[in-house]
Design a protein around this motif. Sequence first.
Motif, PDB file in Angstrom:
ATOM      1  N   SER A   1       0.834  -1.204   0.000  1.00 66.32           N
ATOM      2  CA  SER A   1       0.000   0.000   0.000  1.00 66.32           C
ATOM      3  C   SER A   1       0.866   1.250   0.000  1.00 66.32           C
ATOM      4  O   SER A   1       1.685   1.457   0.898  1.00 66.32           O
TER       5      SER A   1
ATOM      6  N   ALA B   1      -0.153   3.567   3.066  1.00 67.08           N
ATOM      7  CA  ALA B   1       0.399   3.095   4.340  1.00 67.08           C
ATOM      8  C   ALA B   1       1.876   3.464   4.435  1.00 67.08           C
ATOM      9  O   ALA B   1       2.356   3.893   5.488  1.00 67.08           O
TER      10      ALA B   1
ATOM     11  N   GLU C   1      -0.484   7.003  11.497  1.00 65.85           N
ATOM     12  CA  GLU C   1      -0.034   6.035  10.483  1.00 65.85           C
ATOM     13  C   GLU C   1      -0.863   4.754  10.538  1.00 65.85           C
ATOM     14  O   GLU C   1      -1.098   4.122   9.506  1.00 65.85           O
ATOM     15  N   THR C   2      -1.330   4.398  11.734  1.00 71.43           N
ATOM     16  CA  THR C   2      -2.157   3.200  11.851  1.00 71.43           C
ATOM     17  C   THR C   2      -3.479   3.389  11.116  1.00 71.43           C
ATOM     18  O   THR C   2      -3.876   2.579  10.271  1.00 71.43           O
TER      19      THR C   2
ATOM     20  N   CYS D   1      -4.235   5.646   8.905  1.00 73.64           N
ATOM     21  CA  CYS D   1      -3.989   5.879   7.477  1.00 73.64           C
ATOM     22  C   CYS D   1      -3.878   4.552   6.741  1.00 73.64           C
ATOM     23  O   CYS D   1      -4.516   4.352   5.706  1.00 73.64           O
ATOM     24  N   GLY D   2      -3.099   3.650   7.270  1.00 75.20           N
ATOM     25  CA  GLY D   2      -2.957   2.339   6.638  1.00 75.20           C
ATOM     26  C   GLY D   2      -4.284   1.591   6.624  1.00 75.20           C
ATOM     27  O   GLY D   2      -4.746   1.133   5.578  1.00 75.20           O
TER      28      GLY D   2
ATOM     29  N   ARG E   1      -7.142   2.157   4.112  1.00 74.97           N
ATOM     30  CA  ARG E   1      -7.120   1.573   2.769  1.00 74.97           C
ATOM     31  C   ARG E   1      -7.856   0.240   2.737  1.00 74.97           C
ATOM     32  O   ARG E   1      -8.356  -0.179   1.686  1.00 74.97           O
TER      33      ARG E   1
ATOM     34  N   ILE F   1      -0.891  -3.442   3.582  1.00 75.39           N
ATOM     35  CA  ILE F   1      -0.798  -2.321   4.528  1.00 75.39           C
ATOM     36  C   ILE F   1       0.369  -2.542   5.488  1.00 75.39           C
ATOM     37  O   ILE F   1       1.193  -1.642   5.723  1.00 75.39           O
ATOM     38  N   THR F   2       0.460  -3.741   6.021  1.00 76.14           N
ATOM     39  CA  THR F   2       1.581  -4.072   6.913  1.00 76.14           C
ATOM     40  C   THR F   2       2.919  -3.861   6.196  1.00 76.14           C
ATOM     41  O   THR F   2       3.848  -3.258   6.750  1.00 76.14           O
TER      42      THR F   2
ATOM     43  N   GLY G   1       3.499  -1.931   3.674  1.00 76.15           N
ATOM     44  CA  GLY G   1       3.681  -0.501   3.443  1.00 76.15           C
ATOM     45  C   GLY G   1       4.197   0.209   4.684  1.00 76.15           C
ATOM     46  O   GLY G   1       5.110   1.045   4.609  1.00 76.15           O
ATOM     47  N   TRP G   2       3.599  -0.130   5.827  1.00 76.29           N
ATOM     48  CA  TRP G   2       4.066   0.481   7.079  1.00 76.29           C
ATOM     49  C   TRP G   2       5.557   0.247   7.286  1.00 76.29           C
ATOM     50  O   TRP G   2       6.306   1.174   7.601  1.00 76.29           O
TER      51      TRP G   2
END
Lengths: 482, 482
Positions: free
Chosen positions: A380, A383, A437-438, A440-441, A444, A455-456, A458-459
Amino acid sequence: MLLLFCVMACLAPGPPAWSDPPPPFDFDTGYSPIEVIIPNVIPAIYQSVSANASDATLVLRVTALITNAWFDAIAPYHPTAVGVYSDLGRQPAAEHTQANQNVAILHASYPVLVSLLPQHEPEWRAMLLSVGLDPDNPAATAAGIGKAAGEAVVANRERDGMNQLGDEGGRKYNPQPYADYLGYKPVNTAYELRDPSRWQPGIVTRGNGIFQVQQFVTPQMRVTLPYSYDTPNRFSTPAPVKSRLRGAGGMRLYREQVDEVLAVSAALTDEQKMAAQLFDDKLLSLGFSTLHATFFNGLTLEEFVQYDFLVNVAAFDAAIAVWNEKYKHDAVRPFSAIPYAYRNRNVTAWGGPGVGTVTDLPSQEWRSFMPTADHPEYPSGSAAFCAAHAEASRRFFSGSDVLDWTVPFPQGSSRIEPGATPQSDIALQWETWTDFETDCGLSRLWGGVHFMDAITAGWDLGREIGGLAHDFVQAHIAGHPG
Amino acid sequence: MLLLFCVMACLAPGPPAWSDPPPPFDFDTGYSPIEVIIPNVIPAIYQSVSANASDATLVLRVTALITNAWFDAIAPYHPTAVGVYSDLGRQPAAEHTQANQNVAILHASYPVLVSLLPQHEPEWRAMLLSVGLDPDNPAATAAGIGKAAGEAVVANRERDGMNQLGDEGGRKYNPQPYADYLGYKPVNTAYELRDPSRWQPGIVTRGNGIFQVQQFVTPQMRVTLPYSYDTPNRFSTPAPVKSRLRGAGGMRLYREQVDEVLAVSAALTDEQKMAAQLFDDKLLSLGFSTLHATFFNGLTLEEFVQYDFLVNVAAFDAAIAVWNEKYKHDAVRPFSAIPYAYRNRNVTAWGGPGVGTVTDLPSQEWRSFMPTADHPEYPSGSAAFCAAHAEASRRFFSGSDVLDWTVPFPQGSSRIEPGATPQSDIALQWETWTDFETDCGLSRLWGGVHFMDAITAGWDLGREIGGLAHDFVQAHIAGHPG
């Protein structure tokens, strides 16, 4: 006061209206980026780049290059800093005034804006003239420094790999700015999901009866010059195993992540819907959280410029790495995987704008709450951008995670369900950058455009690059860019 | 006088500016379609249907249904006429006034406009209120007649095959208005010309860095209900033999028609460029020539409504037949055939906006002067629409071919080469409808979007349907629709 005024205006949801005549700009105490430049750039981006500021690679490159010009323009007014693309000497300490910084910032912005958004050239000219500066006649020392700094950014960035001039790949006539010149071709067509693990271009419309097929936007972002590292090949994300039908888990894992998206879609709250909309817009989410943090922390003009450039380097460099991974994994989006996993069957999910959750939705009629962007799914981008932005912010603010940002959403202000969502006035609040950030990810997943694993990934990728961006900008502030 | 005012305003090139406050509407002497309705509909079409009114199937259906409502609304005020979708009796001769016709026309337009352009509903309401009519309260007899006529058009046309409601094919959720529900799939991708005889979707951009792939617009036009004939299968066009590489002429004929397009492209005149732009816009070419002819021939309001509906039936029914043939032949466009015929070689042609003719143009960098629309090449829609329009006009004006239409183009007014083309003020003139249909067809060759054979085929098909449209409308005027 002016800063407060602007930040309050900025935090209103939706593209802000800049209709009130701004008070005259005070060079000695004002913040020209916030009071003069951003209010002109935002409408131009919405109009000429991305209607909802959701086309991340294009939007982020514009904001990164502008903030780069600001940083380089005021480096000569700092005890140690050097520009990224220019080293214009050091001005005597007596010249280190906010007025000189503002003059340099405004003159530096002009060539960059003309290069990036040439169709708005009359507006950029008017913008400088409105505060008494003549773009053609940078008489003062600060003006000359600004102009040179901005021109150096243009000279170094026009051919950074993004094909801004439209002639990459040896094109001689009919330039195609930002067109793919590396020849990406999807394995799937919009009409047939030949490989259910791979990306399928979606069919999109503006609601006028014209339908078009997506093309992977700027795949050349992966070969574009980063600021804070040499090559995105130094990063890697784990393979998106649940999207890989031929992998160990096969259809079981594939359906597991499909079911997670469907379950979220069936249980969407107003808060999730508005967060999904906010984080889809990179100006509202990344840009306005920056302005909020600037005000909240009482940054000086110089500190703001350093901070804004930092978070832009973080997101821009994250985008390059994300695009490198997206290209490599070429992963399927939920809108393709759901009808594949539930072929000719009904699912329970959000039934479309104003319809709410329904239990008899033919799987091929499912749509994501937010529009699905035109690039492969994994990882993502949002993310990663938010994690890079948050990590860079934590590092800039000496490890503090405090954000304390509240965004109000009036009843009915949803772009997807106007008039209906949210059902009453609500406000979303992020106490910390980690919360930011949590959400935001996760937004999605709520928006239906990503699976959780993307997402993970991307973080993780974003957080690492946020740190590199911090090191990069700090080295330039210290005057040892290495 | 009002009519003259409007026609003069209409004939200005480019989307007209309706900024001058219009004089108050006079029901006894005015022409509500020209003075009230068209000035509101034109900007809505440019805004919400087609930015350059070049998306013919969508634009023509809007104008056909509106003029249909006008025709049906005033049929009760004619000695013999009957509506297409309503038979609302005959009003006493004393009621056959222009004021009643105007009231009926305005009230008939309202439900049709709300059905076709629901996002502009407040404007349609304001339009009626601006002339003292209440859309919710059609008190007068004429108002009730108009409302009933308009509602009958909506009831009969909402499901005419074009998928206006977006639920054709059994779709239950997330309606997709005007989406293809018949499953057309191109044999070529935007990336690979697998069959050089068949249509290839083009890659298009609005210049913001986002590129998308064309999808055949409304292929279901071929199964949409015509006015003046039963089925488009009664028509046929000769096969596009020069596009058929496997045919007798093979590559020789294929290249022959490619070379013709290149030769025209290399020798474009200012007159050809401006004609190409005019005829690309269906409102400016078909719509404003209708207004000109109305004024030139001094038509009454009733005659204008009959004539405008006639030419709309002609073009709309031509579009159905053209789409039936386009689907059948699925023929390649010049932008695909040129790089195929001259693979890895340079050609001599127009080198792009402002560049003029060049001799070293890599064939894959060639572009058509006008944007190539999103449907297969053969036959030419524009050639057919203009021929149907011209034939219907000749028949309506008792066989007279006289048109005498002059359109001025100020220096630099080109949309493709703004500021540069035409080099000086010019005017294009069409003495006859035959000249009009000839130049309209040829303008598609000048624009680089068609081969000559498609234009010839379009002319023949359109002329035949123009005659049928005339018979259809005359039968309804005579009260014997058969």
